[in-house]
Write an enzyme that holds these catalytic residues in place. Structure first.
Site, PDB file in Angstrom:
ATOM      1  N   PHE A   1      -2.699  15.729   4.815  1.00 26.29           N
ATOM      2  CA  PHE A   1      -2.868  15.258   3.437  1.00 26.29           C
ATOM      3  C   PHE A   1      -1.569  15.457   2.657  1.00 26.29           C
ATOM      4  CE2 PHE A   1      -4.193  15.526  -1.016  1.00 26.29           C
ATOM      5  CZ  PHE A   1      -4.841  14.301  -1.111  1.00 26.29           C
TER       6      PHE A   1
ATOM      7  N   ASP B   1      -4.547   5.152   6.127  1.00 22.46           N
ATOM      8  CA  ASP B   1      -5.113   6.362   6.734  1.00 22.46           C
ATOM      9  C   ASP B   1      -6.182   5.920   7.739  1.00 22.46           C
ATOM     10  OD1 ASP B   1      -5.689   9.129   6.981  1.00 22.46           O
ATOM     11  OD2 ASP B   1      -7.196   9.025   5.412  1.00 22.46           O
ATOM     12  N   THR B   2      -7.454   5.808   7.336  1.00 23.88           N
ATOM     13  CA  THR B   2      -8.470   5.300   8.260  1.00 23.88           C
ATOM     14  C   THR B   2      -8.332   3.785   8.440  1.00 23.88           C
ATOM     15  OG1 THR B   2     -10.116   4.828   6.544  1.00 23.88           O
ATOM     16  CG2 THR B   2     -10.120   7.051   7.475  1.00 23.88           C
ATOM     17  N   GLY B   3      -7.650   3.134   7.494  1.00 24.99           N
ATOM     18  CA  GLY B   3      -7.487   1.674   7.551  1.00 24.99           C
ATOM     19  C   GLY B   3      -8.589   0.925   6.817  1.00 24.99           C
ATOM     20  N   LEU B   4      -9.566   1.665   6.297  1.00 27.31           N
ATOM     21  CA  LEU B   4     -10.713   1.033   5.630  1.00 27.31           C
ATOM     22  C   LEU B   4     -10.279   0.174   4.444  1.00 27.31           C
ATOM     23  CD1 LEU B   4     -13.866   0.938   5.570  1.00 27.31           C
ATOM     24  CD2 LEU B   4     -13.762   2.815   3.930  1.00 27.31           C
ATOM     25  N   THR B   5      -9.423   0.726   3.598  1.00 26.32           N
ATOM     26  CA  THR B   5      -8.955  -0.005   2.410  1.00 26.32           C
ATOM     27  C   THR B   5      -8.170  -1.237   2.836  1.00 26.32           C
ATOM     28  OG1 THR B   5      -8.691   2.155   1.377  1.00 26.32           O
ATOM     29  CG2 THR B   5      -7.765   0.273   0.191  1.00 26.32           C
TER      30      THR B   5
ATOM     31  N   LYS C   1      -0.717   6.693   9.001  1.00 24.22           N
ATOM     32  CA  LYS C   1      -1.198   7.786   9.862  1.00 24.22           C
ATOM     33  C   LYS C   1      -1.915   7.165  11.064  1.00 24.22           C
ATOM     34  CE  LYS C   1      -2.482  10.688   5.834  1.00 24.22           C
ATOM     35  NZ  LYS C   1      -3.634  11.354   5.174  1.00 24.22           N
TER      36      LYS C   1
ATOM     37  N   ARG D   1       0.869  12.379  -9.237  1.00 20.37           N
ATOM     38  CA  ARG D   1       1.400  11.085  -8.791  1.00 20.37           C
ATOM     39  C   ARG D   1       2.872  10.913  -9.157  1.00 20.37           C
ATOM     40  NH1 ARG D   1      -2.854   7.683  -7.184  1.00 20.37           N
ATOM     41  NH2 ARG D   1      -4.830   7.992  -8.251  1.00 20.37           N
TER      42      ARG D   1
ATOM     43  N   GLU E   1       0.835  -1.198   0.000  1.00 18.05           N
ATOM     44  CA  GLU E   1       0.000   0.000   0.000  1.00 18.05           C
ATOM     45  C   GLU E   1       0.868   1.246   0.000  1.00 18.05           C
ATOM     46  OE1 GLU E   1      -2.582   1.426  -0.537  1.00 18.05           O
ATOM     47  OE2 GLU E   1      -4.365   0.599   0.398  1.00 18.05           O
ATOM     48  N   ASP E   2       0.320   2.331  -0.534  1.00 13.87           N
ATOM     49  CA  ASP E   2       1.020   3.613  -0.438  1.00 13.87           C
ATOM     50  C   ASP E   2       0.855   4.194   0.963  1.00 13.87           C
ATOM     51  OD1 ASP E   2      -1.718   3.992  -0.816  1.00 13.87           O
ATOM     52  OD2 ASP E   2      -1.517   5.536  -2.343  1.00 13.87           O
ATOM     53  N   ILE E   3      -0.391   4.159   1.464  1.00 16.81           N
ATOM     54  CA  ILE E   3      -0.653   4.816   2.745  1.00 16.81           C
ATOM     55  C   ILE E   3      -1.828   4.151   3.452  1.00 16.81           C
ATOM     56  CG2 ILE E   3      -2.118   6.582   1.618  1.00 16.81           C
ATOM     57  CD1 ILE E   3      -0.795   8.639   3.586  1.00 16.81           C
TER      58      ILE E   3
HETATM   59  P1  IMP Z   1      -7.960   4.512   4.005  1.00 16.49           P
HETATM   60  O1  IMP Z   1      -8.861   3.484   3.393  1.00 16.49           O
HETATM   61  O2  IMP Z   1      -8.745   5.608   4.684  1.00 16.49           O
HETATM   62  O3  IMP Z   1      -6.895   3.939   4.916  1.00 16.49           O
HETATM   63  O4  IMP Z   1      -7.242   5.259   2.828  1.00 16.49           O
HETATM   64  C1  IMP Z   1      -6.385   4.609   2.028  1.00 16.49           C
HETATM   65  C2  IMP Z   1      -6.311   5.233   0.664  1.00 16.49           C
HETATM   66  O5  IMP Z   1      -6.695   6.609   0.656  1.00 16.49           O
HETATM   67  C3  IMP Z   1      -4.869   5.207   0.242  1.00 16.49           C
HETATM   68  O6  IMP Z   1      -4.585   4.025  -0.447  1.00 16.49           O
HETATM   69  C4  IMP Z   1      -4.763   6.446  -0.624  1.00 16.49           C
HETATM   70  O7  IMP Z   1      -5.101   6.132  -1.952  1.00 16.49           O
HETATM   71  C5  IMP Z   1      -5.770   7.398  -0.058  1.00 16.49           C
HETATM   72  N1  IMP Z   1      -5.124   8.382   0.869  1.00 16.49           N
HETATM   73  C6  IMP Z   1      -5.129   8.364   2.216  1.00 16.49           C
HETATM   74  N2  IMP Z   1      -4.447   9.403   2.731  1.00 16.49           N
HETATM   75  C7  IMP Z   1      -3.979  10.101   1.660  1.00 16.49           C
HETATM   76  C8  IMP Z   1      -3.163  11.274   1.541  1.00 16.49           C
HETATM   77  O8  IMP Z   1      -2.706  11.907   2.510  1.00 16.49           O
HETATM   78  N3  IMP Z   1      -2.888  11.663   0.265  1.00 16.49           N
HETATM   79  C9  IMP Z   1      -3.351  11.011  -0.841  1.00 16.49           C
HETATM   80  N4  IMP Z   1      -4.107   9.904  -0.772  1.00 16.49           N
HETATM   81  C10 IMP Z   1      -4.418   9.456   0.464  1.00 16.49           C
HETATM   82 MG    MG Z   2      -4.494   4.150  -2.706  1.00 15.88          MG
END
Ligand code: IMP
Ligand code: MG
Length: 181
Positions: free
Chosen positions: A156, A107-111, A135, A169, A103-105
């Site tokens: 962000f 964040d909430t962990g949902l993905t 994060k 990107r 994964e790149d990042i």
């Molecule tokens: P999550 O499902 O909320 O953890 O988000 C994961 C996805 O949201 C990542 O794979 C990114 O594509 C996108 N994302 C989360 N934070 C950022 C950010 O700070 N910049 C750009 N994309 C983000």
């Molecule tokens: Mg992504």
């Protein structure tokens, strides 16, 4: 490194390409050390992780390892939408395999959580998460990722695969959204 303005928002330099390379090498070395099979499969989460996955896959340098691609989307603009859309599924046979999600990042962990569940349902030997950025203050779903390049505050960021409305990107360095003064 100079500031960048895109779609009316200004971003400032945050992590240099040299620092990114160093952490990619470190994370690849850790994963390589922990691999228990010779042919793990690395599952790159499109689109954001493609730049990291490309550098990681070459850094880990395991001739029998494989790469696969999957696409999930939860973001729109600078906010998570809280909904998951599976756009491209996994066709590779991962049953009994050692799987690492790239994964790149997180964040909430949902993905990450949705991915883990879907991949676990495919009966792999193991599933671990490798993320360039994490994060922890934003984490609402699922587990802490096993391998992390950088722990960052809930800001962000863009560049090195990460987009802002599909733009930027290709930036070699990572930039952070600047606070309004
Ligand atoms: P999550 O499902 O909320 O953890 O988000 C994961 C996805 O949201 C990542 O794979 C990114 O594509 C996108 N994302 C989360 N934070 C950022 C950010 O700070 N910049 C750009 N994309 C983000
Ligand atoms: Mg992504």
């Amino acid at each position: 490194m100079a500031e960048i303005t895109i779609n009316g928002l200004t971003f400032e330099p945050y992590i240099s390409s040299e620092e990114i390379s160093k952490q990619v090498e470190r994370v690849a070395a850790e994963v390589k050390r922990d691999c228990v099979t010779e042919s793990p499969i690395f599952v790159c989460v499109l689109k954001g992780a493609f730049v990291f996955a490309s550098d990681f896959f070459r850094a880990i340098d395991m001739p029998s390892s494989e790469i696969a691609f999957i696409r999930y989307k939860s973001y729109s603009g600078t906010e998570s939408t809280g909904e998951m859309n599976k756009i491209l599924g996994l066709n590779d046979n991962i049953s009994g395999r050692e799987v690492y999600i790239i994964e790149d990042i997180v964040d909430t962990g949902l993905t990450a959580h949705a991915l883990r569940q879907d991949i676990e349902a495919m009966n792999p030997k193991s599933v671990k998460m490798v993320t360039l950025l994490y994060k922890p203050d934003s984490l609402k779903y699922g587990k802490v990722p096993e391998y992390v390049g950088f722990v960052i505050p809930p800001k962000f960021i863009i560049g090195y695969g990460l987009d802002f409305d599909e733009k930027v990107r290709g930036l070699r360095d990572i930039y952070v959204l600047k606070k309004e003064e």
